[in-house]
Write an enzyme that holds these catalytic residues in place. Structure first.
Site, PDB file in Angstrom:
ATOM      1  N   PRO A 230      27.654  36.150  -2.323  1.00 42.87           N
ATOM      2  CA  PRO A 230      27.481  34.737  -2.647  1.00 42.87           C
ATOM      3  C   PRO A 230      26.685  34.559  -3.927  1.00 42.87           C
ATOM      4  O   PRO A 230      25.872  35.410  -4.299  1.00 42.87           O
ATOM      5  CB  PRO A 230      26.677  34.211  -1.456  1.00 42.87           C
ATOM      6  CG  PRO A 230      25.866  35.390  -1.017  1.00 42.87           C
ATOM      7  CD  PRO A 230      26.723  36.606  -1.275  1.00 42.87           C
ATOM      8  N   HIS A 231      26.915  33.443  -4.572  1.00 37.19           N
ATOM      9  CA  HIS A 231      26.089  33.039  -5.705  1.00 37.19           C
ATOM     10  C   HIS A 231      24.670  32.797  -5.196  1.00 37.19           C
ATOM     11  O   HIS A 231      24.483  32.254  -4.116  1.00 37.19           O
ATOM     12  CB  HIS A 231      26.683  31.752  -6.293  1.00 37.19           C
ATOM     13  CG  HIS A 231      26.094  31.366  -7.604  1.00 37.19           C
ATOM     14  ND1 HIS A 231      24.820  30.894  -7.735  1.00 37.19           N
ATOM     15  CD2 HIS A 231      26.620  31.390  -8.850  1.00 37.19           C
ATOM     16  CE1 HIS A 231      24.580  30.627  -9.000  1.00 37.19           C
ATOM     17  NE2 HIS A 231      25.659  30.924  -9.710  1.00 37.19           N
TER      18      HIS A 231
END
Lengths: 338, 377, 338, 377
Positions: A230-231
C-alpha cells in the site's frame, strides 16, 4: 457535529476542492473534472433514490459534513457493481512451479494474470478526506457509514466486497510498477492513465493493456518490491478496513500494483455488530460514542453520538442527534459501536 | 588436394582435435569423444541408408588428400524436432492502439515456437584454423547445397540454419542474462551444453511459456535479438548470398537468428549444371583464386565427393580434369558430374541456370556413357 | 471392530485387491502395480516413523482393518505436500469479461489457467473402500482418522488442505473432459494418463500439457457440463468432506475436471471438535459412538467406540478399545464425535 | 481500349454498381456510396501526394475508353496497421513430446499476430462481370506490380494480399462458426462488415487473446484454415505465379491465407524492362490472346496509365504503338515506358530480366529523349 449524507449537486465545488487537494499524491476514483464530477453526483442521487438501470448500475457518493460550519471534509463511495457494467480489471498474482526432475531444479515462477474475476462485486471507492481528519473519529465515521448504509439496503449489494488500495508511489510522482510495465504499453504517465481510468469507458484498457500474463521476474526489482504494497498515506484507511474484516488476496491494481482487499459482505464487523434500535431521547452526554444511522435511500444520514443503551431494542441519544438524522422518538435507527 | 567426402570412422581423432580448438559456442560439435563417435556412426548409417530417412544426419568431411588429414566438417540434419522437441522464439509484433486516446504502441514479443519441426537443417560447420581462407570454407558449406539439390526427396523443400548469437569474450550472452537466467537456474554455457547434448526435456519444464514482451527487457538484451556473433558474420553473409533470409525465429538462449531458403531458390542450386567428365593429361593450373574455381561433385548419394577445379575446365558439355582429380572423385570420362561456381559472382561460363543441363538431356546422342553414382557408389 | 492404522508391507496383497476392485470405475492416487505400491508403503512407513527428507516429503498411507477377521476394507492417505516436491497441477477456472462499449456487447469468457497454486498444500488422497463399506460408520472412521492424525501431528502439515474429487466418467470409461482436451495432447486414453500420473515423475505433464490457457467455450458441451462436477460414486465421500468443512473453489483436476476441495486445516470440524482425554475403562456399552485415536507416528491407531464422557478431561471406553489402540488406563487419547 | 488509370471523382456510379453486383465477401469495397466516395477522395489525395505517404491508398480504375465506363478497380494500401490495429492469426505449431512415454504430438495453433503492421497490401480487386476474361483481370492485378516497382520507396520491401477464405453459398464460414462466433456475439457477415468499415476496436475488446489449439476445433473448421474461397482460387494462382507464398498468417474471421512476396522477387517486376516509345501509323492487330500481349506503363506517379499491346510491338530498344495508344498512355515517341508480359509464360522477346534495361542505360547515345513522368504527370 459530523454528518455523513448523500452528496448533492451544490456540494460540487467543495468536493472538487477536496479532490484537488489530493493532487498527484493520492489518486482515487473521484474525478477532478467539474463536468465528470457533476455527472457522478447526478448518478449518485438517482442511485440513492432507488434507480436501477441495468446499463448503469447504482453508484453512491457520500460526503462528510461539519454541520457547525457546513463545510465538507471528505467523500466516500460505493459502486454496487465493480466495473459499473464494464470489466473490472486487475492482475491476479499466481505462481507456476517450473521443475525439472532430471536436473533436480525447482523454481517458483510468479505470474500476473490479467483478470476480471472481481467484476460485479460491490466496491468501496472514492474515499478521500482533508488531511487533518485522517485517523480521527470522523474518518472512521465516513468509512463505516457505508457499511451501515449497506446493512440498511442489503439487497442492493452483492455478497462479496472489494476495495482497491493505492499502491507505492514516490514523492516525485513516480510509480515503480507503472514505470516497469504499464508505461511501455499505454505510452503515458501514471497520472494520465489513472485519470482516463476514472473518466473514460474501459475500452482503452482492453485496447492497450498487454493481453498475456506477465512474468514477475522480468519486472524491475523496484516494481517487484511494490507488488501488493500500500501507499504510505493509505495505511490508516487500510488498517480501518482490515479491522472491518477486509483482507488482501491475490489481486493487484493494474496500474500501481496496490493490493485489492476482499471481504464477504455479511461478515463485515459493522454489519455483524450493528443493530436496529428504537430512538429515544437522552439529556445525558455520557455513554459510549457510536455510529448511528437512519433514513432510507436519499434520506440516509449517519453521525456519531454518545448513546446510552437502556433496554434491548432501544437507544437513547441527545435530541441534537435526532435532528441530524432527521428522525424523532420512536423511529428506527441502526447503530454500531465505534 | 582438398576433397569433400562422407565422414567416416577414421575421422574421430582429427574431429576431436578440431572440436578442442574450436572452444565454446559450437554446441553441435562438442569436444566429447563418445558423442563424436556416435555422430560418426549416425553419419555412416545415414549414407548407407541404415536408418530412417527422417533421422538422417549427413556429415561431410573436408580431407586434405596429400596429408590424409580431415580438416573440416559440415552437415545436414534431414529433419529436426522429430525425436526431441525443437524450440525457437518467434520475434513477433503486438500492436496496442487506442484511437480515443491517440495512442499507438508497437511491442515486439518473443513467442515460443516449434515451427521448424520437420525441416532440414544445415549445421555443424567447422574448419581447422590452419585451413581457413582460399575458399575452403565456401567449399565446406556449399557442397551441402549440391547434395541437397541432388537428393531433394531426402530433405524438406525449405532448409534452415541457426546462426550463433551474440555473446562476449567470456561467453556471456546479454539475452540469456536478461531472460533465460531468470528461468533456468544455470549458466548460459551449461544450458547451451545441455541443449546441444540433445537433452531437451528441461526446456519444456523450465522455460517461460507465455510471450515475452521485449519492452520489459533491458536494451542490451533487445539489441542482440536476431543478431549474430561477430565471428559468425562471414557465415551469415555467405548464406545470405545463397539466398537465405531471416525468418523471424531466433534461438531461445542467445537470440541468434534462424535463416532459411527454399532449396530451389538457393543460388548454388540455381546456378549448378551437369557436365560429362573428360579425363585429360593436359595440365591445368590448380592454384587459382576462389572466384575462378568451380565445385565439381560426383553426384553419389553414398560416396559423395566434391572438389574444386579452375573455371576454364568447364566447357559447354564437359568438364576437363586430370586423372588424379577423377580418381579422387571416383569418376571416369563420360560420367555425369554436377558443377557450380565456388564463389558468388565468380566467373561462370555460358548461360546461367539449369538450361545447359536440359539441352544436354534432350541430346542424348552426344552422351557416350551415363551412369548414376547414386546406385553403385 | 474397525481399526485404522498405518499400512504395513504385509498389507500389500490386500491393498492391491482393494485398488484393483476399483478398476476403471473410480481411479485414485493408489498405484495398482505391486512394485509401485510396495514403494509407497515403504515410504509411508518411513514417514510415520518421522523421516523428513526434503526431496521426499512425508506421505502417509492408512488402512481400515476389520480386527475380527484381519481383513482390510479400505485405504486413505495424506500427502504432507501436494505434488510431493514436484509441481501439483490443476486448472484454475476464471472468467474474463470481453466487453465492447461501442457495440454494447458484454460476454463472460471462461478460461482454464494451468496452475500450480495448490502445490505444497496438505493433500488428502488414496481414499478407497470396499463398495459395501461406502457411507457406513467405518467409511467415516477411515476418512476422519486422518484428521485426528493431523491434529496429533499438527506441525507435520500445512495450514491449508486440499482434496481432489474424481470427475465425471461414463460407465464405458469415457471421460468427457479428457476426450475434449487432454486426449489431443497426451495421445493416450484417460486410464493410461491417470496411471502414469500416479507412477511417474510429473515431467511428462510438463512436457505434454498444453502450456496456454484453455477457453471453456471451445470444449465440447459435454466437457463443459462436467467442469467441477464429481463422479457419481464419489458423492458419499464428497458429502463427508463437505461436512468436515471442505469447499470447492476454482480449481479443477487437469485430467477429468473433477472439483478440488479446499479447507483451512485449523477450521476442519474434526480438528475443532476433537479433544485430548485421559483414558478410563467402561463396562457400559451405552454412550455415544465416537472416533478415538491414540499413539504417535507409527503407533497411531484410530477406532470407533461407545464413550461415556465422565469428567472434563476423561473418557471411558470399553477395555477392548484400549487394546485396539495399544493404550491403557491413564494414557492420553484424542476423541471426536462421529 | 482498356486502360488502367488512377481512380477519379467520376467513377463513383460505376464503382457503386460494381460493388452492388459483387455481393457479399468483398469487405474492402462495400456497396456504400459514402464509403466509396471517401475511398475515391483518399485515392485522389494519395496520387496528388496530399496525404502522408504511409496513409496512401493507391486505387486504380480499369476504364473502357470506347464507352467511357469504369469496369474494374484494384489497389495498393501503402501501409496497414498504422491507424487501426491490423490483426491476423499466425498458424503455428506446438509440439509436445515425452521421450519417457514415447509420445510426440503436434498441435497446430492460431496465435494472434500484428506482424503485417507497416507492410504494403495489394487489395480491392474487382472486375465487372461482363469484362471477365481476355486478360483483363491480369491487367487489373498486375498493373499494381509495375507501379510498386516504379515507386518502390513509397512501399515496403515486402507486399502481401489477404485472400478470401472459405464460406458457403449463404455466407457462412466454418471457422467463424467454430471459433469467432463463440467470442463475438454476432453473425460472420456483421463482424466482417464492421471490420471492413475500419471499426476495429471491437476486435481488441472481444477476441480471444490466448492461442487457440486447433485440435479442439471441429474438422470442418480446421480444414478451411489457410484455404481460399473457390471463387478466389484463380486470384491465388495468379499471385502464386507472380511469386507470392503463404506466409503462415490467416484471416481472423474466415481463415483465408495471407500471401506475400518481396517486391524485387515478383515475376512482373523481375521480367519488366524499359523501352522507348515509337509512335507509328503502321497498324498492328490489337486483338491477340493474353499470352501474346504485354503491359505497357507510362511510368507516371500521379497519372499512371497502363494498357496492353501485342508482344511483337516490343523491340530491343523501342515499343511501337499507334497514336491512339500513345494518347491513352499520355506519351510521345522517345518517352520511356515500362513493359512486362501480361501472362506468365507468355511470349517474351529477348533476354528476360532487367539486363536489357541496364544495357540501354549504359548506352545513352542511342536514346533520343528521356523524361521521367513521375515528375511532370
Amino acid at each position: 457535529m459530523w454528518l455523513v449524507r448523500p452528496a448533492r449537486p451544490d456540494d460540487l465545488q467543495s468536493i472538487l476542492e477536496i479532490a484537488g487537494a489530493q493532487g498527484a499524491r493520492l489518486s482515487s476514483t473521484l474525478p477532478k473534472q467539474e463536468e465528470a464530477l457533476a455527472r457522478k453526483i447526478e448518478h449518485s442521487q438517482a442511485s440513492f433514490a432507488g434507480a436501477n438501470d441495468p446499463e448503469l448500475p447504482p453508484r453512491f457518493l457520500f460526503v462528510l459534513e461539519d454541520t457547525r460550519t457546513g463545510t465538507l471534509h471528505g467523500t466516500a463511495g460505493i459502486d454496487s457493481r465493480a466495473g459499473n457494467g464494464q470489466p473490472f480489471y486487475n492482475y491476479r498474482r499466481d505462481a507456476l512451479i517450473h521443475a525439472s526432475h532430471e536436473l533436480g531444479i525447482s523454481r517458483r515462477v510468479e505470474v500476473l494474470y490479467p483478470s476480471h474475476g472481481l467484476t460485479d462485486r460491490t466496491l468501496l471507492c472514492s474515499f478521500t478526506t482533508r488531511p487533518e481528519r485522517v485517523g480521527t473519529e470522523a474518518f472512521e465515521l465516513l468509512s463505516r457509514a457505508r457499511m451501515l448504509f449497506i446493512a440498511e439496503h442489503r439487497s442492493w449489494f452483492g455478497s462479496r466486497m472489494v476495495v482497491e488500495i493505492q499502491g507505492v508511489q514516490h514523492e516525485n510522482g513516480r510509480v515503480p510498477f507503472w514505470d516497469s510495465l504499464g508505461r511501455h504499453f499505454f505510452n503515458m504517465d501514471f497520472q494520465a492513465a489513472d485519470q482516463y481510468s476514472s473518466l473514460l469507458s474501459k475500452t482503452f484498457i482492453a485496447e492497450l493493456m498487454p493481453p498475456n500474463p506477465i512474468y514477475v521476474t522480468l519486472l524491475s526489482p523496484e516494481a517487484q518490491a511494490a507488488l501488493g504494497q500500500p501507499h504510505r498515506l493509505t495505511v490508516p484507511n487500510l488498517e480501518l478496513l482490515q479491522r472491518e474484516g477486509f483482507q488482501a488476496g491475490n489481486y493487484l491494481d493494474i496500474f500501481d500494483a496496490g493490493p485489492v482487499l476482499e471481504a464477504r459482505t455479511d461478515t463485515l464487523r459493522t454489519l455483524v455488530t450493528s443493530h436496529r434500535k428504537t430512538l429515544h431521547g437522552s439529556h445525558d452526554d455520557s455513554g459510549e460514542t457510536c455510529l448511528i444511522a437512519g433514513g432510507e435511500g436519499s434520506g440516509f444520514r449517519c453521525t456519531l453520538a454518545r448513546a446510552t443503551d437502556t433496554l434491548e431494542g432501544d437507544v437513547r441519544v441527545p435530541v441534537e442527534t435526532w435532528h441530524l438524522l432527521e428522525k424523532s422518538a420512536g423511529d428506527t435507527v441502526r447503530m454500531a459501536p465505534l | 588436394m582438398l576433397v569433400i567426402r562422407p565422414l567416416q570412422q577414421g575421422d574421430l581423432d582429427d574431429l576431436y582435435a578440431m572440436a578442442l580448438n574450436a572452444g565454446k559456442g559450437l554446441t553441435t560439435l562438442p569436444a566429447d569423444r563418445d558423442l563424436l563417435q556416435r555422430k560418426i556412426d549416425l553419419a555412416q548409417d545415414t549414407f548407407n541408408q541404415r536408418c530412417e530417412p527422417e533421422a538422417g544426419l549427413y556429415l561431410f568431411a573436408l580431407e586434405d588428400t596429400e596429408v590424409g588429414r580431415t580438416v573440416g566438417i559440415s552437415g545436414i540434419q534431414a529433419r529436426v524436432g522429430l525425436d526431441e522437441v525443437f524450440y525457437n522464439y518467434r520475434l513477433s509484433l503486438t500492436v496496442n492502439a487506442s484511437r480515443e486516446l491517440g495512442v499507438h504502441v508497437r511491442t515486439p514479443t518473443l513467442q515460443l515456437s516449434n515451427d521448424m519441426t520437420d525441416t532440414s537443417e544445415i549445421c555443424s560447420l567447422l574448419l581447422a584454423s590452419d585451413y581457413k581462407g582460399g575458399g575452403n570454407g565456401l567449399l565446406l558449406s556449399r557442397c551441402r547445397f549440391m547434395y541437397l539439390d541432388e537428393f531433394r526427396k531426402h530433405f524438406s523443400d525449405k532448409v534452415f540454419a541457426e546462426m550463433r548469437g551474440v555473446s562476449d569474450a567470456q561467453g556471456r550472452s546479454p539475452l540469456w542474462d536478461a531472460l533465460g537466467s531468470k528461468f533456468f537456474d544455470m549458466e548460459f554455457g551449461e544450458a547451451d551444453r545441455l541443449s546441444g547434448l540433445g537433452n531437451k526435456s528441461f526446456i519444456a519444464e523450465l522455460m517461460p511459456k507465455y510471450p515475452i514482451y521485449l519492452s520489459m527487457l533491458p536494451e542490451s538484451a533487445r539489441a542482440v535479438i536476431g543478431q549474430v556473433h561477430e565471428n559468425t558474420r562471414p557465415a551469415l553473409r555467405m548464406l545470405q548470398a545463397e539466398g537465405f533470409n531471416f525468418n523471424g525465429l531466433v534461438d531461445i538462449f542467445d537470440g541468434g537468428p534462424v535463416v532459411e531458403a527454399f532449396v530451389h531458390n538457393i543460388r548454388t542450386v540455381r546456378e549448378s549444371v551437369t557436365r560429362y567428365v573428360l579425363v585429360t593429361q593436359k595440365p591445368v593450373p590448380l592454384e587459382v583464386p576462389p572466384a575462378e574455381r568451380v565445385m565439381v561433385s560426383n553426384r553419389s548419394f553414398q560416396d559423395f565427393r566434391v572438389t574444386t577445379l579452375p573455371t576454364p575446365c568447364v566447357g559447354t558439355e564437359t568438364v576437363r580434369m586430370s586423372p588424379a582429380v577423377a580418381e579422387v572423385l571416383g569418376v571416369e570420362s563420360g560420367d555425369s558430374v554436377r558443377v557450380a561456381p565456388l564463389k558468388e559472382g565468380g566467373r561462370w561460363p555460358g548461360p546461367a541456370g539449369r538450361d545447359g543441363e536440359q539441352e544436354h538431356e534432350t541430346r542424348p546422342g552426344r552422351v557416350r556413357r551415363h551412369r548414376s553414382h547414386s546406385s553403385w557408389g
